[in-house]
Write a protein that holds these residues in place. Structure first.
Motif, PDB file in Angstrom:
ATOM      1  N   PHE A 164       0.830  -1.202   0.000  1.00 52.50           N
ATOM      2  CA  PHE A 164       0.000   0.000   0.000  1.00 52.50           C
ATOM      3  C   PHE A 164       0.869   1.257   0.000  1.00 52.50           C
ATOM      4  O   PHE A 164       2.061   1.227   0.271  1.00 52.50           O
ATOM      5  CB  PHE A 164      -0.966   0.001   1.189  1.00 52.50           C
ATOM      6  N   PHE A 165       0.201   2.345  -0.326  1.00 52.77           N
ATOM      7  CA  PHE A 165       0.823   3.649  -0.506  1.00 52.77           C
ATOM      8  C   PHE A 165       0.302   4.578   0.583  1.00 52.77           C
ATOM      9  O   PHE A 165      -0.880   4.540   0.920  1.00 52.77           O
ATOM     10  CB  PHE A 165       0.444   4.170  -1.898  1.00 52.77           C
ATOM     11  N   GLU A 166       1.168   5.393   1.137  1.00 53.61           N
ATOM     12  CA  GLU A 166       0.774   6.317   2.208  1.00 53.61           C
ATOM     13  C   GLU A 166      -0.042   7.475   1.618  1.00 53.61           C
ATOM     14  O   GLU A 166       0.457   8.585   1.412  1.00 53.61           O
ATOM     15  CB  GLU A 166       2.015   6.842   2.926  1.00 53.61           C
ATOM     16  N   GLN A 167      -1.321   7.207   1.342  1.00 55.48           N
ATOM     17  CA  GLN A 167      -2.195   8.179   0.691  1.00 55.48           C
ATOM     18  C   GLN A 167      -2.337   9.456   1.522  1.00 55.48           C
ATOM     19  O   GLN A 167      -2.208  10.573   1.005  1.00 55.48           O
ATOM     20  CB  GLN A 167      -3.580   7.566   0.474  1.00 55.48           C
ATOM     21  N   GLN A 168      -2.627   9.294   2.800  1.00 52.63           N
ATOM     22  CA  GLN A 168      -2.871  10.458   3.648  1.00 52.63           C
ATOM     23  C   GLN A 168      -1.618  11.317   3.771  1.00 52.63           C
ATOM     24  O   GLN A 168      -1.700  12.547   3.690  1.00 52.63           O
ATOM     25  CB  GLN A 168      -3.342  10.019   5.034  1.00 52.63           C
ATOM     26  N   GLN A 169      -0.464  10.683   3.932  1.00 47.25           N
ATOM     27  CA  GLN A 169       0.777  11.441   4.061  1.00 47.25           C
ATOM     28  C   GLN A 169       1.084  12.211   2.792  1.00 47.25           C
ATOM     29  O   GLN A 169       1.540  13.361   2.835  1.00 47.25           O
ATOM     30  CB  GLN A 169       1.932  10.509   4.403  1.00 47.25           C
TER      31      GLN A 169
END
Length: 335
Positions: A158-163
């Motif tokens: 997964f990818f740190e979307q929020q960051q």
């Protein structure tokens, strides 16, 4: 009918060696593999993979479910997946989740029925509990992309979307923008919710008041970005910067801003997300977030191959984005 035995006799190898070449299993020298394929060509032999999969309870394939086939983002993912799976000696079977959790689940079950050795699921909609149930109950090993599974970090990429969204809005604020509009993706998706959370987190971090009138929900398409931006402009709420949750919506927003007589970036700075190939060639060139989808699918396939081989798995490190700063952002009125 030409058989595997005929191929083995022509190539001067055992029938078991021909089987290993066809199934991509075991250690076979390149010269031996070349001899087997040459014999197959000379004899006109075509292996019956369906019969083999029924006999072996394996199709020597990896299944891939994507949300849809639209846009360069999934094009990048599919190209990289096809290259890596082919290099592993297996076949890639791809199907479409049709952007609904029910269809994503149905696609996974379809690939399991096809006896795929492992399945990679890129999901936009399935929740954590449903995914954990899938991992536990499905007889085929599954790797999940685009969702954090804290209870199974070794089975998710997964990818740190929020960051990443926080970094965008943090940058805009540091550039002197305070009234920052936002066009979200489909707000019922975890991805859109995470990016909106990052937007709000950055405002809070800088003690900038949140204004719900500057938020509009888009659908990730170019027309959706155009209509969402028109709605923002029609609301009469002024903004000096606009964060669109993907590049397609940023492109649509560009047209709406131009039609409203807004100069880019002098009147409105614009930031996208995904770093589509066209982003650097727009006028002005679009500032955006590079999402490392190539590395993410590579990690998922490598982990899937370990699952197939029965190897021990280690938790995967989350991926992070990179801000691509281009001409569409300039200092704002508070710089």
């Amino acid at each position: 009918m030409i058989t595997m035995l005929d191929v083995s006799m022509r190539a001067g190898v055992s029938k078991a060696t021909v089987s290993r070449v066809l199934n991509g299993t075991g250690q076979v020298k390149k010269s031996t593999r070349d001899a087997v394929f040459k014999a197959m060509d000379e004899l006109g032999y075509r292996p019956n993979f369906l019969a083999q999969s029924l006999a072996n309870k394996s199709s020597n394939s990896i299944g891939l479910v994507v949300s849809n086939f639209d846009g360069p983002y999934f094009g990048r993912l599919l190209r990289q997946a096809a290259k890596l799976v082919e290099a592993s000696g297996k076949h890639l079977i791809v199907t479409d989740g049709h952007d609904t959790p029910e269809d994503e689940l149905q696609a996974v079950r379809l690939l399991a029925d096809r006896r795929c050795d492992a399945i990679i699921l890129y999901t936009r909609f399935m929740g954590e509990s449903a995914l954990m149930e899938l991992l536990e109950d499905l007889p085929v090993p599954v790797m999940v992309i685009n969702r954090d599974l804290p209870q199974a970090r070794e089975r998710c990429v997964f990818f740190e979307q929020q960051q990443a969204a926080f970094n965008v809005v943090d940058y805009l604020i540091r550039q002197g923008h305070r009234e920052i509009a936002c066009i979200t993706g489909p707000i019922d998706t975890p991805t859109a919710q995470s990016r909106l959370a990052g937007y709000r987190q950055a405002l809070e971090h800088h003690q900038v008041a949140f204004n719900n009138a500057l938020i509009t929900n888009g659908d990730s398409s170019v027309p959706g970005g155009y209509l969402s931006c028109k709605a923002l402009l029609a609301s009469g709420n002024a903004f000096s910067a606009l964060f669109a949750s993907n590049d397609d919506m940023a492109i649509g927003a560009m047209k709406a801003l131009h039609q409203a007589g807004k100069r880019l970036p002098e009147d409105v700075s614009l930031f996208g997300f995904d770093d589509e190939p066209s982003a650097a060639y727009l006028q002005p060139a679009l500032s955006t977030v590079y999402l490392p989808i190539d590395a993410m699918i590579e990690a998922a396939i490598a982990q899937a191959l370990r699952l197939i081989n029965g190897e021990a798995l280690q938790p995967l490190t989350p991926f992070v984005g990179e801000l691509k700063l281009r001409e569409s952002v300039v200092p704002g009125p508070y710089a």
